[in-house]
Design a protein around this motif. Structure first.
Motif, PDB file in Angstrom:
ATOM      1  N   MET A 124      19.360 -11.014  51.659  1.00 26.89           N
ATOM      2  CA  MET A 124      19.760  -9.675  51.705  1.00 26.89           C
ATOM      3  C   MET A 124      21.205  -9.643  50.841  1.00 26.89           C
ATOM      4  N   PRO A 125      21.398  -8.346  50.420  1.00 24.72           N
ATOM      5  CA  PRO A 125      22.652  -8.330  49.471  1.00 24.72           C
ATOM      6  C   PRO A 125      23.950  -8.629  50.439  1.00 24.72           C
ATOM      7  N   ALA A 126      25.047  -8.847  49.481  1.00 20.47           N
ATOM      8  CA  ALA A 126      26.104  -8.705  50.140  1.00 20.47           C
ATOM      9  C   ALA A 126      26.725  -7.150  49.945  1.00 20.47           C
ATOM     10  N   GLY A 127      27.516  -6.845  51.053  1.00 21.09           N
ATOM     11  CA  GLY A 127      27.917  -5.469  51.138  1.00 21.09           C
ATOM     12  C   GLY A 127      27.275  -4.599  52.444  1.00 21.09           C
ATOM     13  N   MET A 128      26.253  -5.375  52.756  1.00 24.39           N
ATOM     14  CA  MET A 128      25.303  -4.758  53.808  1.00 24.39           C
ATOM     15  C   MET A 128      26.255  -3.913  54.972  1.00 24.39           C
TER      16      MET A 128
ATOM     17  N   LEU B 241      19.563   5.743  50.059  1.00 26.25           N
ATOM     18  CA  LEU B 241      19.590   4.586  49.678  1.00 26.25           C
ATOM     19  C   LEU B 241      18.568   4.772  48.267  1.00 26.25           C
ATOM     20  N   CYS B 242      18.947   4.357  47.250  1.00 23.96           N
ATOM     21  CA  CYS B 242      18.245   4.671  45.930  1.00 23.96           C
ATOM     22  C   CYS B 242      17.542   3.434  45.446  1.00 23.96           C
ATOM     23  N   LEU B 243      16.319   3.596  45.104  1.00 21.99           N
ATOM     24  CA  LEU B 243      15.571   2.621  44.492  1.00 21.99           C
ATOM     25  C   LEU B 243      15.023   2.756  43.175  1.00 21.99           C
ATOM     26  N   TYR B 244      14.678   2.176  42.345  1.00 19.86           N
ATOM     27  CA  TYR B 244      14.002   2.221  41.014  1.00 19.86           C
ATOM     28  C   TYR B 244      12.569   1.650  40.928  1.00 19.86           C
ATOM     29  N   HIS B 245      11.833   2.149  39.929  1.00 15.19           N
ATOM     30  CA  HIS B 245      10.657   1.519  39.753  1.00 15.19           C
ATOM     31  C   HIS B 245      10.599   0.279  38.902  1.00 15.19           C
TER      32      HIS B 245
ATOM     33  N   VAL C 127      27.140  12.430  52.002  1.00 14.11           N
ATOM     34  CA  VAL C 127      26.811  10.927  52.496  1.00 14.11           C
ATOM     35  C   VAL C 127      26.946  10.325  51.423  1.00 14.11           C
ATOM     36  N   PRO C 128      27.192   8.974  51.421  1.00 10.65           N
ATOM     37  CA  PRO C 128      27.441   7.976  50.131  1.00 10.65           C
ATOM     38  C   PRO C 128      25.996   7.671  49.626  1.00 10.65           C
ATOM     39  N   ILE C 129      26.086   7.226  48.475  1.00  5.22           N
ATOM     40  CA  ILE C 129      24.865   6.698  47.771  1.00  5.22           C
ATOM     41  C   ILE C 129      25.060   5.098  47.278  1.00  5.22           C
ATOM     42  N   PHE C 130      23.872   4.421  47.452  1.00  4.04           N
ATOM     43  CA  PHE C 130      23.661   2.883  47.144  1.00  4.04           C
ATOM     44  C   PHE C 130      22.547   2.910  46.410  1.00  4.04           C
ATOM     45  N   SER C 131      22.675   1.887  45.315  1.00  2.00           N
ATOM     46  CA  SER C 131      21.790   1.564  44.594  1.00  2.00           C
ATOM     47  C   SER C 131      20.976   0.333  44.778  1.00  2.00           C
ATOM     48  N   PHE C 132      19.608   0.019  44.742  1.00  2.00           N
ATOM     49  CA  PHE C 132      19.139  -1.384  44.994  1.00  2.00           C
ATOM     50  C   PHE C 132      18.211  -1.929  44.119  1.00  2.00           C
ATOM     51  N   THR C 133      18.307  -3.064  44.039  1.00  2.00           N
ATOM     52  CA  THR C 133      17.425  -3.606  42.856  1.00  2.00           C
ATOM     53  C   THR C 133      17.122  -5.027  43.674  1.00  2.00           C
ATOM     54  N   HIS C 134      16.341  -6.046  42.753  1.00  2.00           N
ATOM     55  CA  HIS C 134      15.887  -7.222  43.282  1.00  2.00           C
ATOM     56  C   HIS C 134      15.767  -8.248  42.070  1.00  2.00           C
ATOM     57  N   ASP C 135      15.820  -9.222  42.424  1.00  2.00           N
ATOM     58  CA  ASP C 135      15.525 -10.661  41.699  1.00  2.00           C
ATOM     59  C   ASP C 135      14.566 -11.280  42.478  1.00  2.00           C
ATOM     60  N   VAL C 136      13.599 -12.056  41.877  1.00  2.00           N
ATOM     61  CA  VAL C 136      12.533 -12.997  42.452  1.00  2.00           C
ATOM     62  C   VAL C 136      12.929 -14.424  42.560  1.00  2.00           C
ATOM     63  N   ARG C 137      13.441 -14.908  43.600  1.00  2.00           N
ATOM     64  CA  ARG C 137      13.603 -16.395  43.762  1.00  2.00           C
ATOM     65  C   ARG C 137      12.564 -16.857  44.519  1.00  2.00           C
ATOM     66  N   HIS C 138      11.396 -17.487  43.894  1.00  2.00           N
ATOM     67  CA  HIS C 138      10.135 -17.878  44.701  1.00  2.00           C
ATOM     68  C   HIS C 138      10.581 -18.999  45.889  1.00  2.00           C
ATOM     69  N   PRO C 139      10.153 -18.682  46.997  1.00  2.00           N
ATOM     70  CA  PRO C 139       8.946 -17.655  47.350  1.00  2.00           C
ATOM     71  C   PRO C 139       9.763 -16.345  48.027  1.00  2.00           C
ATOM     72  N   ASP C 140      11.173 -16.375  47.783  1.00  2.00           N
ATOM     73  CA  ASP C 140      11.489 -15.123  48.199  1.00  2.00           C
ATOM     74  C   ASP C 140      12.113 -14.095  47.129  1.00  2.00           C
ATOM     75  N   ILE C 141      12.418 -12.953  47.652  1.00  2.00           N
ATOM     76  CA  ILE C 141      12.924 -11.702  46.954  1.00  2.00           C
ATOM     77  C   ILE C 141      14.547 -11.444  47.274  1.00  2.00           C
ATOM     78  N   ARG C 142      15.246 -11.465  46.565  1.00  2.00           N
ATOM     79  CA  ARG C 142      16.670 -11.450  46.597  1.00  2.00           C
ATOM     80  C   ARG C 142      16.963  -9.970  46.288  1.00  2.00           C
ATOM     81  N   VAL C 143      17.566  -9.165  47.330  1.00  2.00           N
ATOM     82  CA  VAL C 143      17.905  -7.975  47.091  1.00  2.00           C
ATOM     83  C   VAL C 143      19.348  -7.787  46.729  1.00  2.00           C
ATOM     84  N   ARG C 144      19.582  -6.760  45.791  1.00  2.00           N
ATOM     85  CA  ARG C 144      20.837  -6.468  45.276  1.00  2.00           C
ATOM     86  C   ARG C 144      21.513  -5.116  45.449  1.00  2.00           C
ATOM     87  N   MET C 145      22.556  -4.995  45.767  1.00  2.00           N
ATOM     88  CA  MET C 145      23.167  -3.654  45.978  1.00  2.00           C
ATOM     89  C   MET C 145      24.252  -3.432  45.023  1.00  2.00           C
TER      90      MET C 145
END
Length: 242
Positions: free
Chosen positions: A2-6, A16-20, A134-152
């Motif tokens: 999970m990302p820093a800043g949680m 919480l904003c996600l992107y495709h 309310v505040p806004i936070f964007s999220f994305t990810h990196d794949v670090r097999h076998p896990d998914i690293r979420v970034r904020m």
């Protein structure tokens, strides 16, 4: 991972904003596993078209011991429903770059800078943030097999000195600046390239270049046959004219 800043998400309910970007369907599960409780804002047509998928997602979310709801963006009462979500201490998860409301009125869209060009996008996220404070936070990810690293991304929030229109412009620009930074080294990740031309996302420039509807950039024009006539396809503005 999970990302820093949680810890910032524990201070106040947020958007919480996600992107495709490929694994957007898995990120809600990852966020729920990290202990975040949220409702999800969807377009009703998207929900109906992928009902079985969202039903399965909700079943996975509910295993975390919390109740997760889907709210429909075209419901006239959606703002009141979101207010209720925030009052319950829950976050609201939204897709910042979706094609929901592709035929929205021009007044519902604003222009942002995107890869050194102008893109017309929905202003709803900034408006919700301002109206409900309310505040806004964007999220994305990196794949670090076998896990998914979420970034904020960085926290975006209304400033007391800002007008509503100024904040909507600033916050929406920051959402797309975040997206642009993700795409600069991996543009293939974004699933929305294929339908930007159907989202009324481009402003056709004024001026005449052979045809009043044409681009001012002659290198953007391709001559193509269509219906036994040769017309011009404007690659910059996704338009075709004879």
């Amino acid at each position: 991972m999970m990302p820093a800043g949680m810890h910032l998400l524990l201070e106040k309910p947020s958007l919480l904003c996600l992107y495709h970007l490929g694994l957007h369907g898995q990120l809600p599960i990852k966020l729920a596993e990290a202990g975040l409780h949220f409702d999800i804002l969807l377009d009703s047509k998207v929900y109906e078209a992928q009902c079985s998928y969202f039903t399965e997602m909700k079943a996975q979310l509910d295993t975390q011991g919390q109740q997760y709801r889907f709210l429909m963006s075209d419901d006239p009462a959606v703002l009141l429903q979101m207010r209720s979500t925030f009052k319950q201490g829950k976050h609201m998860l939204v897709f910042a770059d979706g094609n929901s409301g592709a035929h929205a009125a021009a007044a519902d869209k604003i222009e942002v800078d995107f890869f050194n060009d102008a893109l017309r996008v929905r202003r709803g996220i900034g408006l919700i943030s301002y109206l409900l404070q309310v505040p806004i936070f964007s999220f994305t990810h990196d794949v670090r097999h076998p896990d998914i690293r979420v970034r904020m991304g960085e926290r975006i929030a209304p400033d007391r000195s800002e007008s509503r229109s100024d904040y909507i412009q600033r916050s929406t620009q920051l959402l797309y600046t975040f997206l642009e930074s993700e795409l600069r080294t991996a543009p293939w990740k974004w699933e929305c390239w294929g339908y930007l031309h159907r989202m009324d996302a481009f402003t056709k420039p004024e001026g005449k270049q052979g045809n009043q509807h044409g681009s001012v950039d002659p290198e953007a024009i391709l001559k193509l046959p269509l219906n036994n006539k040769v017309g011009s396809f404007d690659r910059k503005n996704y338009s075709f004219y004879y």
